[in-house]
Design a protein around this motif. Structure first.
Motif, PDB file in Angstrom:
ATOM      1  N   ARG A  72       0.847  -1.183   0.000  1.00  0.00           N
ATOM      2  CA  ARG A  72       0.000   0.000   0.000  1.00  0.00           C
ATOM      3  C   ARG A  72       0.889   1.242   0.000  1.00  0.00           C
ATOM      4  O   ARG A  72       1.830   1.340   0.790  1.00  0.00           O
ATOM      5  CB  ARG A  72      -0.917  -0.018   1.222  1.00  0.00           C
ATOM      6  N   THR A  73       0.602   2.178  -0.856  1.00  0.00           N
ATOM      7  CA  THR A  73       1.438   3.378  -0.954  1.00  0.00           C
ATOM      8  C   THR A  73       1.489   4.127   0.367  1.00  0.00           C
ATOM      9  O   THR A  73       2.524   4.708   0.735  1.00  0.00           O
ATOM     10  CB  THR A  73       0.918   4.291  -2.077  1.00  0.00           C
ATOM     11  N   GLN A  74       0.404   4.102   1.124  1.00  0.00           N
ATOM     12  CA  GLN A  74       0.371   4.774   2.424  1.00  0.00           C
ATOM     13  C   GLN A  74       1.457   4.250   3.343  1.00  0.00           C
ATOM     14  O   GLN A  74       1.979   4.994   4.184  1.00  0.00           O
ATOM     15  CB  GLN A  74      -1.004   4.589   3.073  1.00  0.00           C
ATOM     16  N   LEU A  75       1.826   2.985   3.195  1.00  0.00           N
ATOM     17  CA  LEU A  75       2.866   2.400   4.041  1.00  0.00           C
ATOM     18  C   LEU A  75       4.172   3.184   3.914  1.00  0.00           C
ATOM     19  O   LEU A  75       4.872   3.408   4.907  1.00  0.00           O
ATOM     20  CB  LEU A  75       3.065   0.936   3.664  1.00  0.00           C
ATOM     21  N   PHE A  76       4.505   3.613   2.691  1.00  0.00           N
ATOM     22  CA  PHE A  76       5.755   4.336   2.487  1.00  0.00           C
ATOM     23  C   PHE A  76       5.696   5.738   3.093  1.00  0.00           C
ATOM     24  O   PHE A  76       6.727   6.299   3.453  1.00  0.00           O
ATOM     25  CB  PHE A  76       6.086   4.409   0.998  1.00  0.00           C
ATOM     26  N   ARG A  77       4.524   6.299   3.212  1.00  0.00           N
ATOM     27  CA  ARG A  77       4.396   7.580   3.902  1.00  0.00           C
ATOM     28  C   ARG A  77       4.615   7.410   5.397  1.00  0.00           C
ATOM     29  O   ARG A  77       5.110   8.304   6.072  1.00  0.00           O
ATOM     30  CB  ARG A  77       3.019   8.182   3.634  1.00  0.00           C
ATOM     31  N   ASP A  78       4.229   6.238   5.920  1.00  0.00           N
ATOM     32  CA  ASP A  78       4.348   5.977   7.350  1.00  0.00           C
ATOM     33  C   ASP A  78       5.755   5.574   7.767  1.00  0.00           C
ATOM     34  O   ASP A  78       6.288   6.063   8.769  1.00  0.00           O
ATOM     35  CB  ASP A  78       3.367   4.876   7.766  1.00  0.00           C
ATOM     36  N   VAL A  79       6.380   4.656   7.017  1.00  0.00           N
ATOM     37  CA  VAL A  79       7.678   4.119   7.436  1.00  0.00           C
ATOM     38  C   VAL A  79       8.842   4.688   6.626  1.00  0.00           C
ATOM     39  O   VAL A  79       9.987   4.332   6.855  1.00  0.00           O
ATOM     40  CB  VAL A  79       7.705   2.578   7.335  1.00  0.00           C
ATOM     41  N   GLU A  80       8.519   5.568   5.683  1.00  0.00           N
ATOM     42  CA  GLU A  80       9.502   6.124   4.758  1.00  0.00           C
ATOM     43  C   GLU A  80       9.925   5.050   3.752  1.00  0.00           C
ATOM     44  O   GLU A  80       9.299   4.004   3.647  1.00  0.00           O
ATOM     45  CB  GLU A  80      10.681   6.731   5.507  1.00  0.00           C
ATOM     46  N   LEU A  81      10.980   5.310   3.033  1.00  0.00           N
ATOM     47  CA  LEU A  81      11.340   4.439   1.921  1.00  0.00           C
ATOM     48  C   LEU A  81      12.122   3.207   2.381  1.00  0.00           C
ATOM     49  O   LEU A  81      12.400   3.036   3.568  1.00  0.00           O
ATOM     50  CB  LEU A  81      12.154   5.228   0.898  1.00  0.00           C
ATOM     51  N   MET A  82      12.495   2.383   1.430  1.00  0.00           N
ATOM     52  CA  MET A  82      13.332   1.233   1.737  1.00  0.00           C
ATOM     53  C   MET A  82      14.720   1.711   2.144  1.00  0.00           C
ATOM     54  O   MET A  82      15.190   2.753   1.674  1.00  0.00           O
ATOM     55  CB  MET A  82      13.417   0.313   0.525  1.00  0.00           C
ATOM     56  N   ASP A  83      15.369   0.984   3.017  1.00  0.00           N
ATOM     57  CA  ASP A  83      16.684   1.357   3.543  1.00  0.00           C
ATOM     58  C   ASP A  83      17.746   1.045   2.489  1.00  0.00           C
ATOM     59  O   ASP A  83      18.042  -0.114   2.207  1.00  0.00           O
ATOM     60  CB  ASP A  83      16.950   0.583   4.826  1.00  0.00           C
ATOM     61  N   GLU A  84      18.343   2.083   1.923  1.00  0.00           N
ATOM     62  CA  GLU A  84      19.315   1.909   0.847  1.00  0.00           C
ATOM     63  C   GLU A  84      20.678   1.439   1.332  1.00  0.00           C
ATOM     64  O   GLU A  84      21.568   1.176   0.517  1.00  0.00           O
ATOM     65  CB  GLU A  84      19.440   3.207   0.041  1.00  0.00           C
ATOM     66  N   ASP A  85      20.862   1.337   2.638  1.00  0.00           N
ATOM     67  CA  ASP A  85      22.115   0.793   3.150  1.00  0.00           C
ATOM     68  C   ASP A  85      22.149  -0.729   3.094  1.00  0.00           C
ATOM     69  O   ASP A  85      23.154  -1.344   3.459  1.00  0.00           O
ATOM     70  CB  ASP A  85      22.370   1.271   4.579  1.00  0.00           C
ATOM     71  N   TYR A  86      21.049  -1.340   2.660  1.00  0.00           N
ATOM     72  CA  TYR A  86      21.081  -2.748   2.267  1.00  0.00           C
ATOM     73  C   TYR A  86      21.318  -2.762   0.766  1.00  0.00           C
ATOM     74  O   TYR A  86      20.474  -2.291  -0.003  1.00  0.00           O
ATOM     75  CB  TYR A  86      19.748  -3.442   2.552  1.00  0.00           C
ATOM     76  N   PHE A  87      22.444  -3.305   0.342  1.00  0.00           N
ATOM     77  CA  PHE A  87      22.673  -3.367  -1.104  1.00  0.00           C
ATOM     78  C   PHE A  87      21.771  -4.418  -1.735  1.00  0.00           C
ATOM     79  O   PHE A  87      21.128  -4.184  -2.762  1.00  0.00           O
ATOM     80  CB  PHE A  87      24.141  -3.683  -1.406  1.00  0.00           C
ATOM     81  N   LEU A  88      21.717  -5.588  -1.118  1.00  0.00           N
ATOM     82  CA  LEU A  88      20.870  -6.678  -1.598  1.00  0.00           C
ATOM     83  C   LEU A  88      20.679  -7.655  -0.450  1.00  0.00           C
ATOM     84  O   LEU A  88      21.623  -7.935   0.291  1.00  0.00           O
ATOM     85  CB  LEU A  88      21.520  -7.379  -2.796  1.00  0.00           C
ATOM     86  N   TYR A  89      19.444  -8.136  -0.283  1.00  0.00           N
ATOM     87  CA  TYR A  89      19.018  -9.055   0.767  1.00  0.00           C
ATOM     88  C   TYR A  89      18.720  -8.329   2.075  1.00  0.00           C
ATOM     89  O   TYR A  89      19.378  -7.362   2.431  1.00  0.00           O
ATOM     90  CB  TYR A  89      20.036 -10.184   0.993  1.00  0.00           C
ATOM     91  N   TYR A  90      17.669  -8.808   2.728  1.00  0.00           N
ATOM     92  CA  TYR A  90      17.161  -8.317   4.010  1.00  0.00           C
ATOM     93  C   TYR A  90      16.437  -6.967   3.890  1.00  0.00           C
ATOM     94  O   TYR A  90      15.905  -6.475   4.885  1.00  0.00           O
ATOM     95  CB  TYR A  90      18.275  -8.209   5.062  1.00  0.00           C
ATOM     96  N   GLU A  91      16.396  -6.363   2.712  1.00  0.00           N
ATOM     97  CA  GLU A  91      15.745  -5.064   2.612  1.00  0.00           C
ATOM     98  C   GLU A  91      14.239  -5.161   2.802  1.00  0.00           C
ATOM     99  O   GLU A  91      13.638  -4.308   3.474  1.00  0.00           O
ATOM    100  CB  GLU A  91      16.082  -4.360   1.296  1.00  0.00           C
ATOM    101  N   GLU A  92      13.594  -6.207   2.249  1.00  0.00           N
ATOM    102  CA  GLU A  92      12.163  -6.329   2.451  1.00  0.00           C
ATOM    103  C   GLU A  92      11.845  -6.787   3.873  1.00  0.00           C
ATOM    104  O   GLU A  92      10.820  -6.419   4.448  1.00  0.00           O
ATOM    105  CB  GLU A  92      11.528  -7.268   1.424  1.00  0.00           C
ATOM    106  N   THR A  93      12.762  -7.572   4.480  1.00  0.00           N
ATOM    107  CA  THR A  93      12.587  -7.956   5.881  1.00  0.00           C
ATOM    108  C   THR A  93      12.606  -6.715   6.766  1.00  0.00           C
ATOM    109  O   THR A  93      11.770  -6.548   7.663  1.00  0.00           O
ATOM    110  CB  THR A  93      13.709  -8.911   6.327  1.00  0.00           C
ATOM    111  N   ASP A  94      13.550  -5.834   6.509  1.00  0.00           N
ATOM    112  CA  ASP A  94      13.675  -4.587   7.260  1.00  0.00           C
ATOM    113  C   ASP A  94      12.434  -3.719   7.088  1.00  0.00           C
ATOM    114  O   ASP A  94      11.894  -3.167   8.060  1.00  0.00           O
ATOM    115  CB  ASP A  94      14.920  -3.837   6.784  1.00  0.00           C
ATOM    116  N   LEU A  95      11.944  -3.605   5.855  1.00  0.00           N
ATOM    117  CA  LEU A  95      10.764  -2.777   5.593  1.00  0.00           C
ATOM    118  C   LEU A  95       9.553  -3.321   6.347  1.00  0.00           C
ATOM    119  O   LEU A  95       8.812  -2.563   6.990  1.00  0.00           O
ATOM    120  CB  LEU A  95      10.479  -2.749   4.092  1.00  0.00           C
ATOM    121  N   CYS A  96       9.345  -4.630   6.276  1.00  0.00           N
ATOM    122  CA  CYS A  96       8.210  -5.233   6.972  1.00  0.00           C
ATOM    123  C   CYS A  96       8.358  -5.109   8.490  1.00  0.00           C
ATOM    124  O   CYS A  96       7.357  -4.933   9.197  1.00  0.00           O
ATOM    125  CB  CYS A  96       8.062  -6.693   6.573  1.00  0.00           C
TER     126      CYS A  96
END
Length: 335
Positions: free
Chosen positions: A201-225
């Motif tokens: 849901r787009t609203q989620l990104f307004r609440d938690v901000e964007l994905m953490d770019e300090d993850y180059f690859l892997y664990y980024e969706e885990t962190d977001l959730c």
């Protein structure tokens, strides 16, 4: 936080994000599979974020989009560098959030996927019926139809030991902490979902901000959730949405045929960042110890039984160099 009064029509707008880095053929196959989804779901827009692919695949994908008359619903967004999966996704998400009328949903979709007919409709219908859900993930399959695990529990010290040791009676004792439990045939809530096909849901990104770019690859969706979970958003596995995932085609890390391949440094860096960021250095060190001990016992068992080990080359030494005790900060990761 989720707004219980939030409602979304079934035909709400969706922007699908594909991140390309030298995966031209895979990306084109994915786009080809999306053509039928667009016909059934005209509110779908597809944006390919090209992370400065040195092979020119970004330009070639753009040319193919024009040649196939997909330019009504698909385009390429050139990114200035290869900043990783979160970086590529964020480039598109920022653009979408800045629009006067942002889409209702952002669909994270791997380039190594082939979307089956009706997959998007199943996700959108579920989200429309569950306004407190922050995301819905597809059933991921191998090309022969075999199920892949795409819905998970959060990582823990216990799960690190269990997944590395992989012994039946231990797994039974630690069942409640297993990261990748057997998936049901019903819509089920999980802690986090694979970013290979994940409608958010787009609203989620307004609440938690964007994905953490300090993850180059892997664990980024885990962190977001994880961040969204703390704000009350829920995540659901929706098996009615089916997507073929050519697992590990881009990196080989999750490809069973390449399990002995040495893990890239960014896998260890992302794992360390996740544990330190969400649990602290001491807990991260315990997770390292659990992973190391489980791995060592697994290697010893294989040696005693005279069978080939599936542990990646130099895994324990790489884990030691990348451990939380030796690297207690959560500095940015790199390729």
């Amino acid at each position: 936080m989720p707004d219980p009064s939030l409602t979304t029509t079934q035909d709400a707008s969706v922007t699908a994000v594909l991140v390309n880095y030298c995966t031209r053929d895979l990306t084109l196959d994915c786009l080809r599979s999306l053509a039928s989804e667009v016909a059934a779901f005209p509110a779908l827009e597809v944006v390919v974020a090209d992370n400065a692919s040195p092979d020119g695949s970004g330009t070639e994908i753009a040319d193919a989009i024009a040649a196939n008359s997909w330019d009504r619903w698909a385009r390429v967004l050139p990114m200035p560098r290869n900043g990783g999966f979160s970086y590529g996704n964020n480039g598109v998400i920022r653009e979408q959030l800045a629009r006067a009328s942002p889409p209702a949903y952002i669909w994270l979709l791997n380039t190594d996927t082939v979307v089956q007919p009706g997959a998007l409709r199943a996700l959108v219908d579920f989200m429309a019926a569950h306004p407190a859900a922050g995301g819905a993930g597809s059933r991921l399959e191998h090309p022969d139809g075999r199920l892949q695990c795409s819905a998970f529990r959060f990582h823990s010290v216990a799960s690190e030991f269990d997944s590395s040791l992989n012994v039946g009676f231990v797994s039974k004792l630690l069942k409640r902490w297993q990261v990748a439990p057997a998936l049901p045939d019903t819509q089920t809530r999980y802690d986090w979902l694979s970013g290979a096909s994940l409608l958010l849901r787009t609203q989620l990104f307004r609440d938690v901000e964007l994905m953490d770019e300090d993850y180059f690859l892997y664990y980024e969706e885990t962190d977001l959730c994880k961040r969204a979970d703390r704000l009350g958003w829920s995540f659901w596995y929706v098996p009615q949405s089916r997507v073929v995932h050519l697992v590990g085609q881009s990196t080989g890390v999750t490809d069973p045929a390449q399990q002995r391949k040495r893990r890239a440094a960014y896998w260890f860096e992302s794992r360390r960042r996740y544990f330190i960021k969400h649990h602290g250095v001491f807990y991260a060190a315990l997770a390292d110890a659990a992973l190391a001990s489980g791995t060592a016992l697994s290697m010893a068992r294989d040696a005693i039984l005279g069978r080939a080990s599936s542990i990646p080359d130099s895994f324990l030494s790489d884990l030691a160099r990348q451990s939380a005790l030796l690297n207690p900060s959560i500095n940015g990761t790199s390729p």
